[in-house]
Design an enzyme around this catalytic site. Structure first.
Site, PDB file in Angstrom:
ATOM      1  N   ASN B 286      37.661  50.790  50.037  1.00 34.36           N
ATOM      2  CA  ASN B 286      37.855  51.726  48.352  1.00 34.36           C
ATOM      3  C   ASN B 286      37.011  52.449  48.689  1.00 34.36           C
ATOM      4  OD1 ASN B 286      38.497  49.872  46.030  1.00 34.36           O
ATOM      5  ND2 ASN B 286      38.843  48.382  47.394  1.00 34.36           N
ATOM      6  N   ASN B 310      43.292  39.984  47.592  1.00 33.85           N
ATOM      7  CA  ASN B 310      43.712  41.201  46.503  1.00 33.85           C
ATOM      8  C   ASN B 310      44.368  40.206  45.748  1.00 33.85           C
ATOM      9  OD1 ASN B 310      45.945  42.312  47.741  1.00 33.85           O
ATOM     10  ND2 ASN B 310      44.593  44.180  48.341  1.00 33.85           N
ATOM     11  N   CYS B 371      34.539  42.329  42.788  1.00 30.51           N
ATOM     12  CA  CYS B 371      34.935  42.743  43.869  1.00 30.51           C
ATOM     13  C   CYS B 371      35.626  44.160  43.575  1.00 30.51           C
ATOM     14  CB  CYS B 371      36.124  42.077  43.174  1.00 30.51           C
ATOM     15  SG  CYS B 371      36.960  41.739  41.191  1.00 30.51           S
ATOM     16  N   GLY B 374      36.124  43.831  38.985  1.00 31.47           N
ATOM     17  CA  GLY B 374      35.488  43.122  38.617  1.00 31.47           C
ATOM     18  C   GLY B 374      36.026  42.181  37.310  1.00 31.47           C
ATOM     19  N   TRP B 375      37.523  41.664  37.298  1.00 26.25           N
ATOM     20  CA  TRP B 375      38.423  41.401  36.036  1.00 26.25           C
ATOM     21  C   TRP B 375      39.208  40.110  37.237  1.00 26.25           C
ATOM     22  CZ3 TRP B 375      39.667  46.703  34.144  1.00 26.25           C
ATOM     23  CH2 TRP B 375      40.807  47.001  34.235  1.00 26.25           C
TER      24      TRP B 375
END
Lengths: 550, 613
Positions: B286, B310, B371, B374-375
Site C-alpha cells: 500500500n 481484502n 486496514c 477503515g470501512w
C-alpha cells in the site's frame, strides 16, 4: 483370583496428575484390581479421580527426566533428596477419549504402575470384571434385570398375535448361539422348520421379526446371510418362511448391507444371498456398508485428527474427510432411511442382513425403528430398543468394544458399530431437536459405558454367554440405573414433544456434523457448551413446572 | 446398482417448497391475490416456465412489480412459489436465441446476490421475452435507469420508528462519555473534516480541533482515529481509523504521532496496540499508492498485523462457496471442497482478530484498529470486538445500535459493496464483507446459545433486507450521502419492521450476563458452515423441523414470560426475600422485550441496560 499379583506398587505419593479441563494437581496414586484412584492431598479441596482400569485403552511411558518441569510447577516441593532421583511420566489414553498424564517420582515405581495398568486394563476374563463386584447403594440384587424380555415384548404387541408367534426353539441356545431364548416368527412356521432354516443361515440366525409397522402391517425381519455357497444350495423352509411373511402382498425387499459384488464373493466362502430364481417375490437391494477393521481404522483416524495439537489447523476439514467417519455415518443413515421408506412409503416388508447379521444389520434396523416408531423415541423406549436390538439380539459387545481408538494392539474383532449407531442417533437428535425424548448426555453416557462400565449390561457377546456367567444375577443393569429418578432427569429432553410421524433425516453431507460433544469432548469449548445446554434444560424444566402449578 | 422402490435416500426428487425471504408478507394463494406492499405496483405478468434446479421445468405465472419477482406454479402438484425482491438481483441475461434448439432453451437467466440463480423459459415466438426482459432490467436496476429505489416508493407504516434506535450522543453517554479524558466533537457536522464519517465523533480530551484537521491530512480519506468504544472500568478504548499516508518515501506526521499518543495516554497504558487488519505484505504494498502503516517513529505503540485478506479475496471465496452449494451441493468431497473455498478460514481470521482486540482492551490496553480505508475489515473487527466485550450489543436493540454505529454511520460502503439498484454486476467494489460479519455473529450465537437476545431469524432477516432495497437502512455509502438524499425522512428503517414485531426475533434462552466478555473459539474445529443461510434455497437442506422449532420457541417465550410474571408476583407478596440471581436477570430481560412493544422509552432502557464494567 488375586489381582495383587499384578500390583507391585499399590500406592505412590507426590504424583502429579494432569487431566483435560483441570489444572494439574499433586496427590496420591493408588492402583486396585479394577481402579486407578488419585486423591489430592490438599485437605480443603479434596479432589478425587476414580478411573476404571477397563477404561484405559493405551499406556505410554516416557522416562524423560522432567524434574525441571516438576519443580517449576511446585516450587515448594521438597528440594532435598528428590532432586537426585529421576521420575517418569505415564500418559494414559482412555476409551472415552480422555488423555491423562501422571508424573510419578521414582523410575521403578513408575514402571511398576505402568505395568500394572497395562496388565489389569486388558484382563479378558469376564467373570472377574468390575460389574461383578459393583454394589450400588441404591439398588439391591433382587431388582429385576433389564427393562423387558422377548416374552413381554411379544405379549405387549397384541396386533402381532394373529400372524406371529413366540418361538422358544432356541430355549437352550442350541439353534442359534447368538439369539435370545425366545424370538418372534411367523405363526405358520413350526419349530422344526426353524431348525432347518437356522442351518441354512450363518450362525443359525434365521429371519426373525424385529419390527411391526402398525400403520400398514408390514414388518422388518433380520437374520444373517443364507449359506447358499458356490453350488447355490437351497432351503425350501427358508423360502417358505419368507413367502409366508409377505403373504398375498406382491413382494418384499431384502436389504443386503453388502455390495452386490461382496455378496457374490461370499458364495465362495459358503455364504451367499437370496437369488431371484428361488425368492422370486423378494427384491434385493444392496447397500455397501463398511464393517470391521475399516470402521475401526476410520475411528482411529478421526480421533487422531481431533487430538491434533499442532497450531496449524489448515487441513482440518480434509483430515476430517479423510477419516471417512462422516461418510460411514451417512451410509448408515441413508440405508436406515431406505429401510424405513420401504416399510412406510412403499408398504412392503423387509428382511435385513449382511453376513453375520450382528453388526450393520442391527445398526440399520435400530435406526429405522427410531425413524418410524414414536414409541422408540422416549427415554425408556430408546433404552428398550437398544436392549432388544443390540443386547438381546446378540451384538458382540465384548469383542467390538475391547479397544477403542488409542490402543496399540493389533485390531482383531474391534469395531465401533455401537458408537456409530450413537453418532447417527445424535445426528437425528440434532436434526429433530423436539422429536426425541432423551438428551445428548444419554448418548455420551452410553458411548462411555459400552467400553467400560460398572454395570453388566454390555458384558459378553450374547445372551448365552451372559446366561453362563449369570450376569443377570450377579451384576446390575445399566438401563435400569439410567431410569432411576435420580439419574433420569439429566437424560430427558425437556423440549420433547411426542410426534406420531416418521422423522426422515437429511443425509446430505452438509446436514451431517461431527459429533463434537463426543469427539471433542475434553476441550474447553465443548465443556462450555455442555454447561450451557444444561442451563437451557434447567430453564425449560423450571418454566414447565411453573406452567403446571398454575 | 439395484433400483430402489422409493425416492429420498436414493437421491431423486423431494417435494419442494421454496419459501420467500419476505415472510412477513401475507400468504399468497393465487397470483391474482398477491398481497402487494403499500406503494408496490404491478408492472407485468406473464405465463412462463421456471427452470427449477431441483424439480425441473415448472409451468406457472410470473409477476413483476416495482419491488419483486413473484412466481407461482400453475400445477397444484408441484407447489413452487418464488418471491424474490428485485434488489436481490445482480444480473439479468437473455438465455438462448429465437433459433436455439432444445426444450426451454429460450428465456431469462437471473443471477442473485443471495446465493441463488433463477432461470425462466418462454415460448420461442414473437419476441415473447422482450418486454419482460426490458422491464425486469429496468426495475431491477433503477439507479442505472434514473428511477428511485423502492425504499423511496414504499408507503409502509410501522408502529415503531427504527430511525430513533441509534442516537450517537446517547450511545456515547451510555458508554460513560464524555469524561475528563474523552470529549465529543461536532467538527464534522457539515462533513468538512471527513466526508465518510458521521457528524458526532469522540476524540481525546486533550486534542484540539486544529490537531484533528492536521491528523486528517495524514490519514487516508481523512478518516482520523476516533473512539468506538470505551471500557467502563479500565477506560481502555477501541479507536478506529484508516491507514496513515506514509507512502514510498516514508513520510512522518508529528501531529498524527502525538495524537495516537494522546489515545494511549488517556488511560495511562504503557503501549498502544495498533491492529492493522491486513496481511503484512499488503500493508507494505500500500505504500506504493501512498498508504502504509505506522513505523517505529510511533514510540509508544506496537503494530500487529491480523492477516485478513481484502475485499476481492473475500468476494472470490464466497463465489467459490456458491459454486459448491448452488444449485447442487458438491457432495462427493464436501469437506475438502468446502476447505478449498477458504470461507471458514477467513471467518476464523476475522474472529481471531476480533478476539485479540477484545482481549487487549479487557486487559486494560487501548487499541487502534485500521486496514486501508477503515470501512471494511476495520468495521468487522471493531464491531465483533464490541460484541464480545459489551453485553448491550447482544440484545435485540443493541445489535441494531452496533450495526447503525460501526457499519452504517462510519461509512461501510453498502451501496458499493452490494451494488444497490446498479446494473454493473462485475463491479470490483462489490464484496460480501457485511455477510461475513453476520456469519461471525452467527458463529458466536452458536457457541454461546444463551448470550444473545436475538435469534437466527433476525440475522436472516437483516441479510434479506441488506439486498431488498425495501428499507433505507443499508442504502448509500455514508452519512453525508444519506443526508443529501433525505434518507431518514423519505424511507423506512429496517428496525421499524423488526421492532414492531419483536417476538419472532427473540431467543427464549437468553440470560443476560452483563459483565461477561465472550471469547468464541476461533479454531476450525469449532466453526461451522452457516448451512441455513448459504444453502437455504436447496429444498433438501430446508430442515423439515425448522418451523416446529420456531413455533416451539414462541411457546417457550410465552412460558418464560409467564414464569417471570409469577416470580414478580411472588416478589411483590414477599418483598423482603432476596431475589435469586436468575430471577433478577430474567426480570430485566422481560423489561427489554416488553418495553419495545409499548412506546420506546429509550432513556429508561439505557439506564436499565447499563453495563457495569
Amino acid at each position: 483370583m488375586e489381582f495383587s499379583e499384578h500390583i507391585k506398587t499399590a500406592n505412590v505419593e507426590d504424583v502429579v496428575l494432569q487431566q483435560p479441563l483441570h489444572t494439574s494437581i499433586k496427590g496420591t496414586l493408588c492402583i486396585t484390581g479394577h481402579h486407578l484412584l488419585f486423591s489430592d492431598r490438599e485437605e480443603e479441596s479434596c479432589q478425587q479421580v476414580l478411573l476404571l482400569l477397563r477404561n484405559i485403552d493405551a499406556v505410554e511411558k516416557s522416562s524423560v527426566e522432567n524434574l525441571l518441569n516438576y519443580f517449576s510447577l511446585f516450587p515448594n516441593a521438597g528440594h532435598s533428596n528428590r532432586a537426585t532421583e529421576s521420575s517418569g511420566t505415564i500418559v494414559i489414553k482412555c476409551k472415552d477419549l480422555r488423555v491423562l498424564q501422571l508424573d510419578i517420582p521414582g523410575m521403578e515405581q513408575c514402571l511398576n504402575i505402568a505395568q500394572s495398568i497395562e496388565t489389569l486394563s486388558c484382563l479378558n476374563c469376564v467373570a472377574e470384571m468390575y460389574p461383578f463386584f459393583y454394589r450400588p447403594s441404591n439398588a439391591s440384587a433382587q431388582d429385576p434385570w433389564g427393562l423387558s424380555t422377548p416374552e413381554r415384548h411379544y405379549t405387549e404387541m397384541e396386533e402381532l398375535h394373529e400372524r406371529w408367534r413366540l418361538s422358544t426353539v432356541n430355549q437352550d441356545y442350541s439353534v442359534c448361539t447368538s439369539y435370545p431364548p425366545a424370538v418372534i416368527v411367523p405363526k405358520a412356521i413350526g419349530d422344526d422348520a426353524l431348525k432347518k432354516v437356522a442351518k441354512f443361515r450363518q450362525g443359525g440366525r434365521f429371519p426373525v421379526l424385529c419390527y411391526y409397522h402398525k400403520k400398514n402391517g408390514t414388518v422388518i425381519l433380520r437374520g444373517s446371510q443364507p449359506l447358499t455357497g458356490a453350488n447355490r444350495k437351497r432351503c425350501l423352509e427358508d423360502e417358505l418362511l419368507l413367502q409366508i411373511v409377505i403373504g398375498d402382498s406382491d413382494r418384499g425387499y431384502i436389504i443386503d448391507t453388502r455390495s452386490g459384488q461382496q455378496a457374490q464373493q461370499a458364495r465362495m466362502m459358503g455364504g451367499g444371498f437370496e437369488s431371484k430364481s428361488c425368492y422370486s417375490n423378494w427384491k434385493r437391494l444392496h447397500r455397501h456398508m463398511e464393517r470391521g477393521k475399516t470402521l475401526q481404522e476410520s475411528l482411529i483416524k478421526l480421533v487422531e485428527a481431533c487430538g491434533d495439537k499442532s497450531p496449524n489447523m489448515d487441513r482440518w476439514l480434509s483430515k476430517l474427510e479423510n477419516s471417512k467417519w462422516l461418510s460411514h455415518v451417512q451410509t448408515a443413515m441413508s440405508t436406515a432411511g431406505l429401510l424405513a421408506e420401504c416399510v412406510e412409503r412403499d408398504g412392503h416388508s423387509v428382511l435385513v442382513h449382511g453376513s453375520e447379521g450382528t453388526d450393520s444389520t442391527l445398526l440399520i434396523s435400530t435406526l429405522a425403528q427410531l425413524i418410524l416408531d414414536p414409541s422408540c423415541r422416549t427415554l425408556e423406549g430408546f433404552l428398550k430398543l437398544l436392549e432388544r436390538e443390540f443386547v438381546q439380539a446378540g451384538h458382540p459387545f465384548q469383542q467390538r468394544c475391547s479397544h477403542s481408538a488409542f490402543s496399540h494392539a493389533r485390531i482383531q474383532q474391534e469395531c465401533p458399530v455401537f458408537l456409530l449407531l450413537l453418532d447417527c442417533v445424535w445426528q437425528l437428535w440434532r436434526q429433530f431437536p423436539l422429536a426425541l425424548g432423551f438428551s445428548e448426555a444419554l448418548l455420551l453416557r452410553l458411548a462411555t459405558e459400552a467400553y467400560a462400565s460398572d454395570y453388566g449390561t454390555f458384558l459378553c457377546n450374547s445372551d448365552m454367554e451372559r446366561c453362563a456367567l449369570q450376569v443377570k444375577d450377579k451384576t446390575h443393569c445399566l438401563f435400569r440405573a439410567l431410569l432411576q429418578p435420580s439419574e433420569r432427569e439429566q437424560y430427558t429432553n425437556p423440549l420433547y414433544e411426542p410426534n406420531e410421524l416418521a422423522i426422515w433425516p437429511s443425509v446430505h453431507p452438509q446436514s451431517l456434523q461431527l459429533w463434537r460433544g463426543y469427539f471433542l469432548r475434553w476441550t474447553q469449548q465443548t465443556r462450555h457448551l455442555e454447561l450451557v445446554q444444561e442451563e437451557i434444560r434447567n430453564m425449560v424444566i423450571e418454566w414447565g413446572k411453573m406452567a403446571l402449578s398454575c | 446398482m439395484m433400483a430402489s422402490p422409493v425416492s429420498v435416500y436414493n437421491s431423486s426428487v423431494l417435494d419442494a417448497h421454496i419459501s420467500s425471504p419476505s415472510r412477513e408478507s401475507l400468504k399468497m394463494e393465487l397470483l391474482a391475490d398477491v398481497t402487494l406492499l403499500p406503494g408496490e405496483e404491478r408492472i407485468i405478468d406473464k405465463d412462463i416456465i421456471y427452470i427449477c434446479p431441483f424439480n425441473g421445468a415448472i409451468q406457472g405465472k410470473v409477476l413483476i412489480t416495482n419491488y419483486r419477482v413473484y412466481f407461482k406454479s400453475s400445477d397444484a402438484d408441484v407447489a413452487v412459489t418464488l418471491d424474490v425482491p428485485l434488489g436481490a438481483i445482480s444480473r439479468v441475461e437473455k438465455m438462448g436465441g429465437a433459433s436455439s434448439r432444445g426444450e426451454n432453451s429460450y428465456g431469462l437467466d437471473i443471477t442473485c446476490k443471495d446465493m441463488r440463480n433463477l432461470r425462466f423459459a418462454l415460448k420461442q415466438e414473437g419476441h415473447s421475452r422482450r418486454d419482460i426482459f426490458e422491464l425486469l432490467f429496468k426495475y431491477a436496476f433503477p439507479i442505472s435507469h434514473g428511477l428511485p429505489l423502492f425504499a423511496y416508493v414504499t408507503q409502509e407504516k410501522y408502529e415503531e420508528n427504527g430511525w430513533s434506535v441509534y442516537r450517537p450522543v446517547e450511545e456515547l453517554r451510555r458508554q460513560g462519555l464524555p469524561n475528563n479524558k474523552w470529549r465529543i466533537t461536532f467538527i464534522n457536522k457539515n462533513y468538512e473534516l471527513c466526508d465518510t464519517y458521521p457528524t458526532v465523533l469522540a476524540v481525546p480530551f486533550k486534542s484540539k480541533e486544529e490537531d484533528l484537521r492536521r491528523v486528517a491530512s495524514f490519514r487516508s480519506r481523512s478518516r482520523i482515529p476516533v473512539l468506538s468504544w470505551i471500557h467502563r472500568e479500565n477506560q481502555a478504548v477501541i479507536a478506529r481509523c484508516s491507514q496513515p499516508l506514509v507512502g514510498m518515501s516514508g513520510k512522518r506526521n508529528k501531529d498524527d504521532e502525538r495524537y495516537l499518543d494522546l489515545i494511549r495516554d488517556a488511560n495511562d497504558t504503557a503501549k498502544l496496540t495498533i491492529y492493522d487488519a491486513r496481511p503484512n505484505v499488503n500493508a507494505v504494498a500500500n505504500k506504493a499508492t501512498g498508504g502504509g502503516y505506522e513505523g517505529d517513529e510511533y514510540h509508544n505503540a506496537e503494530l500487529v498485523f491480523l492477516d485478513i485478506q481484502n475485499i476481492h479475496v473475500m468476494r472470490e471465496s464466497l463465489k467459490k462457496l456458491k459454486d459448491i452449494v448452488y444449485p447442487t451441493v458438491e457432495e462427493s468431497h464436501w469437506l475438502s471442497s468446502l476447505e478449498s473455498t477458504h470461507w471458514l478460514e477467513h471467518i476464523k481470521l476475522v474472529l481471531s482478530g476480533a478476539i485479540q482486540v477484545a482481549d487487549k482492551v479487557s486487559g486494560g490496553n487501548s487499541v487502534v484498529v485500521h486496514c486501508s480505508d477503515g470501512w471494511d475489515r476495520t468495521a468487522q473487527l471493531t464491531s465483533l470486538a464490541m460484541l464480545m466485550l459489551d453485553s448491550h450489543y447482544r440484545t435485540l436493540k443493541g445489535l441494531q445500535v452496533l450495526i447503525e454505529k460501526e457499519w452504517v454511520s462510519f461509512g461501510h460502503k453498502f451501496a458499493s459493496r452490494i451494488g444497490h439498484g446498479d446494473k454493473n454486476h462485475a463491479d470490483q467494489d462489490r464484496s460480501p464483507i457485511f455477510v461475513q460479519f453476520m456469519d461471525c455473529v452467527w458463529q458466536m450465537t452458536k457457541q454461546f446459545p444463551t448470550a444473545f437476545e436475538f435469534n437466527e431469524r433476525l440475522l436472516l432477516t437483516i441479510l434479506d433486507h441488506l439486498y431488498s432495497c425495501r428499507f433505507g437502512t443499508f442504502l448509500y455509502n455514508c452519512e453525508s450521502a444519506r443526508d443529501h438524499n433525505a434518507l431518514r425522512q423519505k424511507t423506512v428503517s429496517l428496525w421499524s419492521l423488526v421492532n414492531s414485531k419483536t417476538d419472532v426475533y427473540l431467543n427464549p434462552f437468553y440470560t443476560p450476563e452483563s459483565g461477561r466478555v465472550l471469547y468464541p473459539v476461533a479454531s476450525m474445529r469449532h466453526l461451522e458452515l452457516w448451512v441455513t443461510y448459504y444453502i437455504r434455497w436447496n429444498p433438501r437442506i430446508q430442515q423439515q423441523q425448522q418451523s416446529p422449532v420456531e413455533q416451539r420457541y414462541l411457546e417457550l417465550l410465552a412460558l418464560r414470560d409467564e414464569y417471570i410474571k409469577k416470580l414478580e408476583e411472588l416478589e411483590l407478596s414477599d418483598s423482603s426475600a432476596p431475589p435469586s440471581a436468575r430471577l433478577a436477570n430474567s426480570g430485566s430481560s422481560a423489561n427489554t422485550s416488553s418495553s419495545s412493544a409499548s412506546s420506546p422509552t429509550q432513556q429508561q432502557q439505557y439506564t436499565h441496560l447499563h453495563t457495569p464494567f
